[in-house]
Design an enzyme around this catalytic site. Sequence first.
Site, PDB file in Angstrom:
ATOM      1  N   ASP A 143      42.507  52.518  44.073  1.00 22.04           N
ATOM      2  CA  ASP A 143      41.523  51.478  43.787  1.00 22.04           C
ATOM      3  C   ASP A 143      40.141  52.114  43.938  1.00 22.04           C
ATOM      4  O   ASP A 143      40.010  53.234  44.461  1.00 22.04           O
ATOM      5  CB  ASP A 143      41.725  50.321  44.769  1.00 22.04           C
ATOM      6  CG  ASP A 143      40.674  49.236  44.637  1.00 22.04           C
ATOM      7  OD1 ASP A 143      40.288  48.921  43.497  1.00 22.04           O
ATOM      8  OD2 ASP A 143      40.232  48.712  45.673  1.00 22.04           O
ATOM      9  N   ASP A 191      42.683  48.366  48.987  1.00 28.92           N
ATOM     10  CA  ASP A 191      42.274  47.563  50.144  1.00 28.92           C
ATOM     11  C   ASP A 191      42.378  46.062  49.921  1.00 28.92           C
ATOM     12  O   ASP A 191      42.386  45.292  50.886  1.00 28.92           O
ATOM     13  CB  ASP A 191      40.821  47.876  50.503  1.00 28.92           C
ATOM     14  CG  ASP A 191      39.854  47.381  49.422  1.00 28.92           C
ATOM     15  OD1 ASP A 191      39.985  47.807  48.257  1.00 28.92           O
ATOM     16  OD2 ASP A 191      38.981  46.546  49.730  1.00 28.92           O
ATOM     17  N   ASP A 197      36.537  50.062  44.653  1.00 32.29           N
ATOM     18  CA  ASP A 197      35.734  49.394  45.683  1.00 32.29           C
ATOM     19  C   ASP A 197      36.557  49.177  46.949  1.00 32.29           C
ATOM     20  O   ASP A 197      37.639  48.595  46.921  1.00 32.29           O
ATOM     21  CB  ASP A 197      35.223  48.050  45.164  1.00 32.29           C
ATOM     22  CG  ASP A 197      34.203  48.207  44.054  1.00 32.29           C
ATOM     23  OD1 ASP A 197      33.027  48.455  44.357  1.00 32.29           O
ATOM     24  OD2 ASP A 197      34.595  48.103  42.876  1.00 32.29           O
TER      25      ASP A 197
END
Length: 391
Positions: free
Chosen positions: A147, A330, A149
Site C-alpha cells: 500500500d 495499514d 499511504d
Amino acid sequence: MRKLGPVTIDPRRHDAVLFDTTLDATQELVRQLQEVGVGTGVFGSGLDVPIVAAGRLAVRPGRCVVVSAHSAGVTAARESGFALIIGVDRTGCRDALRRDGADTVVTDLSEVSVRTGDRRMSQLPDALQALGLADGLVARQPAVFFDFDGTLSDIVEDPDAAWLAPGALEALQKLAARCPIAVLSGRDLADVTQRVGLPGIWYAGSHGFELTAPDGTHHQNDAAAAAIPVLKQAAAELRQQLGPFPGVVVEHKRFGVAVHYRNAARDRVGEVAAAVRTAEQRHALRVTTGREVIELRPDVDWDKGKTLLWVLDHLPHSGSAPLVPIYLGDDITDEDAFDVVGPHGVPIVVRHTDDGDRATAALFALDSPARVAEFTDRLARQLREAPLRAT
C-alpha cells in the site's frame, strides 16, 4: 449499494453493535459479538437515538453498526453516519427501511453472522523479529505488494504532502532488482506513480480499478469505468454540500470520490459521513472507509485482494513452486488483500491507532513506514545473499 439477505459484522471494521429495544432473540448474536471483542448496546425511542447510545460506549459512529426494526431508528442512524445499518423487517416494511437508509434488510437476526478468527494488531509478532520468516521467504521467490499511504508513506494532515518515508525508495529499488514488486493504492494511478517514482514495477490506482505493468501497459476495469461520469457528478455535489465544513477535503479521483475529515471538528464527522452515504444511495455507488476518510467508488465487485490475484496471474515465473505473495498495508481496504494472501503468503499490517487496536487478518505487523522501509531493505539484502549461501 442497498442489498437484501445475510450480512456479516466484521470486528476489523466494527467496534460495537447497537440494537433497538424492540428487538428480541438478540442473546445469541450478542454472545458471538462479545467473543470477538465487539461491544453491544441498546437504544430506544425519543431522545435515546443511536448517536447517544454510541456515546455511552465511547465508539465512533463510523465504526458502529445499528440494528433496527423501525424507520425512525434507521433514519437517525443514517443521519449520524453509522458504518452499517441493518433493518429488520418484521411487518412487511422492507421497502420503507431501504428508502430510509438501511444498508441491508433481514427478516431475522439469524441472518446476521459474525466474522471470527482475526487478532488485534497489538497481538501480532513483529515481522522484523519473527524467527524464520525471512529465511522462509528467501527459500521461495516472493512477490511483494505495498500500500502507499500509511505504509510506504507516513499519514499526514494534507494528502498532497505525502511522500515516501526516508529510505523507502532505495529499499524498493534494491528489492525490485530481486523480485516482482507492486504498489496498490487508493490514490489515482498517475498520482501514486509520481509519488513513488520507481520505473519498471507494477502500479495499481483506485484500489485496483486501473493499473500499469512494468512495461507501461495500461489496464483498467471497464465495468468501473462506466461510473466515471456519475462519480464526477457526485464529487461536485459533495463539494457544494460539504464546502462550509472546515477541515473537510473532497478529493475527486478518476474512479472515486474521497472525503477526508482528519482535520474536521469531531462533532461534524457524522454529518460528513451521512452526506457521503446519501450520495452512495442516490447514485448507486459503493462506500468504503479508511483512516479518517470515507470514499465513494463504483459498485463493482473489485478490491485490492482481487487486484493482487490478477497481478500474480500476470507475473512471469519460471520456477516450479508458485510465487509467495507478501502484502504490506495499514488500512481497512488492505484487509481484502490480507484475506487472499493469508492462506499461502505473508500478510503484514502496519500498526496505527486511528481505529484503536482493531482486529486484522494479517499475521505479522510492523510499527511504522520507517520499519516497512527497513523490512524491505533487509528482504532485498537476504535475497541478494541467498545464492552465495547456497554455494
